[in-house]
Design an enzyme around this catalytic site. Structure first.
Site, short mmCIF file in Angstrom:
data_model
loop_
_atom_site.label_atom_id
_atom_site.label_comp_id
_atom_site.label_asym_id
_atom_site.label_seq_id
_atom_site.Cartn_x
_atom_site.Cartn_y
_atom_site.Cartn_z
N LYS A 1 -6.41 4.31 8.37
CA LYS A 1 -5.38 5.22 7.86
C LYS A 1 -5.87 6.67 7.89
O LYS A 1 -5.13 7.58 8.27
CB LYS A 1 -5.01 4.82 6.43
CG LYS A 1 -4.18 3.55 6.37
CD LYS A 1 -4.00 3.09 4.94
CE LYS A 1 -3.16 1.81 4.89
NZ LYS A 1 -3.17 1.21 3.54
N SER B 1 0.80 -1.22 0.00
CA SER B 1 0.00 0.00 0.00
C SER B 1 0.84 1.28 0.00
O SER B 1 0.31 2.36 -0.12
CB SER B 1 -0.97 -0.01 1.19
OG SER B 1 -0.27 0.21 2.37
#
Ligand code: ADP
Length: 773
Positions: A714, A671
């Site tokens: 996140k 990611s």
């Protein structure tokens, strides 16, 4: 010839035998009296059924003996004792009963006295057999010796027969055998049978004796052992202990038979050992375990959904979806006991309330609560125990937990399933699978305990920080409930309603003695903590309370008022540096977003260039996937040099080094792809990156941005860190909807499809501003 008749019970009179008899029946006494008045002769006939008190003519045998009464002794009870001598065998022709006594018409049977060869041979046989019989039989009758010298065949058989301990009917048969040969044969038959019986008897009694000798010997030895132990001074203790163990065993009701037997065996084993021997210690510990386990103890469980809901709400703020899932799960459980519900797995960063939720569920369902941490478990034996042959063997954690719970249906929290590791000592997750499998856990076998324990009543809940390190088969068995972490507002509410009042209470204070406004709490959250959960927050609040308590005790002045201004006096200077605000735009530094064990976090990605040959160096404990992802970005940049504005042919003259700080923490996953690529372009082109932008997304060789996981965590982390703009893959746009409205409002969340878009937004142009966004 007519004679008074006297029926006999259980005895027979043979010719030429002198027999003592007791007479008690009225009719018999009358017959005796009548005989005494005449010539003292009586006919003795056995009755067929000894139980009959007043036999009639039909109840008597048809052969008897005429005897002479030698002596009469009147008894004070009214009966008589007589001694009679048998004279002649008689056939009974007719019996009459006049009510006073019975009279019989008889005919004497002549005895055969001639000795044919056959009769003589038969006599020898009978005598031989009789000798064997006497030798084997312990009762030696007086007549025995006499019988040896009789040379009349009829009398010989009569004498032998009379001395045998056999049934009346058998004797009667001998009496009724008139021919000498016939009578001798019968007697010999009887003798052989008797000898055989004696032998069997002897064998049995031998066996019984041996058995008795052994028990006696053991008893004797045991007593001796006890005496020795008493001499040594440790016997009493040992005995008391055995009694104690037995009492404990007896107190356990409904114990399954095999378990009870096993425990009994072990107790007897212990009894035979020297109490201080090493082996006794092992057995004693083992028995302690067996006797302590709740084999049959069940705690009453209650399940009212309304109550459960109330308890969950009481203990926890928010977490709506999680509570809903738990209530649904409880509802299903209460409806169907057969349908084994799956194991719940609460996944989330530390301090989001996984453990305390599980505790609440236990409270709501009336189950005992046990918690076992699986973190660092790498040995199958930690789950399943060591075999007892190992020194210091112990049961595994499951059985330990069950003993701690004291009931066989607790709520069992298996903490940190994601932190188990497999190595050469076997895979603990395989053992755990068996624990969790409703098909198998009815007979869970611990190596140490050795007896299967029924775990089917246990409600298992597991927790994990991250999903990806949970072994796949285990994951399949569980129902995942994620708790992503709290926003600042949620934390504030939790602090206000739960943590602060609890800390005040736990520090022995009351609400009036120490006050902290909402603003203060918000300040603590923002300036002193950076976490997804509320664990650190709770600790900080605890520190405030501790300091306040000390002040109250020292100065005797209450209340203590905590304000934003005096907060540093309690907690020191703010520790959390806010990321973006102070950062300057730099080339080669990009803010990435990651999900770690402690929840979402931001991470810096640095790239530097140096003269070289287009090599790429990666440092910072990057996993394989992350490294490959960096290479994919690198290849994209090499193949689009002009278009990206990087120096032509840099791959012949320049080396790149990517570093992700906090190098001690392992990082992996795809990611950070776009963040690493952006940092490389920035470093190569010399264009700075906006410090208030954070990003996440996987990159392909063609520069496309692919979706990634953990968006919610996140973005929450970016929000905490004060980031202004977050770039996420376009395909992840749905995840944004799950975010609290205030987070969405305070951040600009932009979706991107291609690296070009990312570069457009993040790279600052020569004049110091981003080109777009
Ligand atoms: P975890 O097991 O996830 O690491 P804990 O259960 O230990 O977290 O939670 C840490 C502390 O935070 C506990 O004291 C718990 O009561 C509190 N807590 C966490 N979430 C909430 C919540 N939503 N409402 C109230 N208290 C909470």
């Amino acid at each position: 010839m007519d004679l008074p008749l006297l029926p006999l019970r259980g005895v027979l009179v043979f010719p030429s035998m002198v027999v003592p008899l007791e007479i008690g029946r009225k009719k018999s006494l009358n017959a005796l009296e009548h005989a005494m008045l005449a010539d003292r002769s009586l006919l003795f006939v056995a009755q067929k059924d000894t139980r009959q008190d007043d036999p009639g003519p039909d109840d008597l045998y048809r052969v008897g003996v005429v005897a002479e009464v030698k002596q009469v002794l009147k008894m004070p009870t009214g009966g008589s004792k007589v001694v009679v001598e048998g004279l002649t065998r008689c056939r009974v022709l007719d019996v009459r009963d006049d009510g006073e006594f019975m009279t019989a018409e008889v005919e004497a049977v002549g005895e055969e006295t001639t000795l044919t060869d056959e009769v003589e041979a038969l006599m020898h046989t009978a005598v031989d057999l009789f000798e064997v019989y006497i030798k084997n039989s312990r009762k030696m009758p007086g007549e025995a010796a006499v019988a040896m010298n009789i040379d009349d065949p009829g009398r010989l058989s009569d004498t032998i027969c009379a001395s045998l301990d056999i049934r009346t009917q058998e004797k009667q048969e001998v009496l009724e055998a008139f021919g000498a040969a016939d009578r001798l044969t019968r007697v010999s038959d009887i003798l052989s049978r008797q000898i055989e019986l004696l032998e069997i008897e002897k064998r049995i009694s031998g066996r019984v004796r041996r058995q008795m000798e052994r028990t006696q010997k053991e008893y004797y030895l045991r007593e001796q052992l006890k005496a020795i132990q008493r001499e040594l001074g440790d016997a009493d203790e040992g005995e008391g202990e055995i009694d104690d163990l037995r009492a404990r065993l007896d107190a356990m009701e409904d114990l399954a038979e095999p378990v009870r037997e096993k425990i009994e065996r072990e107790i007897s084993r212990l009894q035979r050992m020297t109490p201080t021997s090493a082996e006794a210690v092992v057995v004693r510990t083992y028995l302690d375990w067996l006797l302590d386990l709740p084999w049959t103890t069940v705690s009453e469980t209650v399940l009212s959904l309304a109550e459960a809901e109330q308890i969950l709400d009481e203990d926890h703020f928010g977490l709506k979806p999680v509570k809903e899932r738990i209530l649904e799960y409880l509802a299903v459980q209460s409806l169907s006991s057969e349908l084994k519900s799956p194991i719940l797995c609460l996944v989330g960063p530390p301090g989001v309330g996984k453990t305390s939720l599980a505790r609440s569920i236990a409270r709501a369902t009336g189950r005992r609560f046990v918690r076992v941490s699986l973190g660092g478990v790498r040995d199958e034996a930690e789950i399943r125990g060591h075999r007892r042959t190992y020194v210091g063997a112990m049961p595994g954690r499951i059985i330990q937990g069950i003993r701690q719970a004291g009931a066989k249906n607790p709520l069992f929290l298996l903490d940190e399933v994601d932190k188990m590791a497999a190595d050469f000592r076997g895979d603990p997750s395989a053992a755990l699978l068996e624990v969790l499998d409703p098909e198998q856990n009815q007979h869970f076998s611990d190596h140490y305990i050795e007896m299967p324990f029924d775990l089917s009543g246990v409600m298992f809940i597991t927790t994990a920080n991250v999903l990806h390190s949970i072994p796949r088969p285990l994951l399949d068995r569980m129902e995942i409930i994620t708790i992503p972490g709290y926003t600042e507002e949620e934390k504030l509410a939790i602090a206000e309603r739960y943590l602060w009042p609890r800390q005040v209470r736990q520090h022995g204070l009351v609400a009036e003695q120490v006050t902290a406004s909402r603003r203060v709490l918000a300040h603590v959250i923002a300036q002193y903590t950076r976490e997804a959960g509320v664990r650190q927050l709770e600790r900080e609040l605890g520190t405030i309370c501790r300091k306040a308590a000390r002040r109250i005790v020292e100065t005797k002045k209450a209340p203590v008022r905590v304000t934003v201004q005096n907060l540093p006096r309690f907690l020191g200077q703010p520790r959390v540096r806010h990321w973006a605000a102070e950062e300057e735009a730099q080339a080669g530094v990009v803010t990435g977003l990651a999900v770690t064990d402690v929840g979402g976090d931001i991470m810096a990605i640095e790239v530097t260039t140096m003269p070289g040959k287009g090599r790429l160096t990666l440092t910072g404990m990057l996993g394989d996937v992350m490294q490959e992802s960096a290479r994919a970005g690198f290849s994209y940049i090499r193949s689009h040099q002009t278009h990206l504005g990087v120096p032509q042919g840099f791959d012949e003259t320049t080396d790149l080094h990517i570093h992700v700080p906090e190098g001690a923490i392992p990082k992996d996953g795809p990611s950070a792809g776009i963040a690493m690529a952006t940092a490389m372009v920035s470093a190569l082109s010399g264009r700075a990156v906006r410090p208030d932008v954070a990003m996440t997304g996987e990159i392909t060789l063609r520069g496309r941005v692919l979706p990634v996981g953990g968006i919610k965590e996140k973005i929450l982390a970016a929000h905490r860190a004060g980031i202004a703009t977050v770039l996420i893959p376009e395909k992840n746009h749905r995840d944004v909807e799950e975010l609290p409205a205030n987070v969405r409002r305070s951040l600009s969340i932009q979706t991107v499809r291609h690296l070009d878009e990312v570069l457009n937004i993040t790279l600052v142009s020569e004049d110091g501003h981003g080109e777009k966004g």
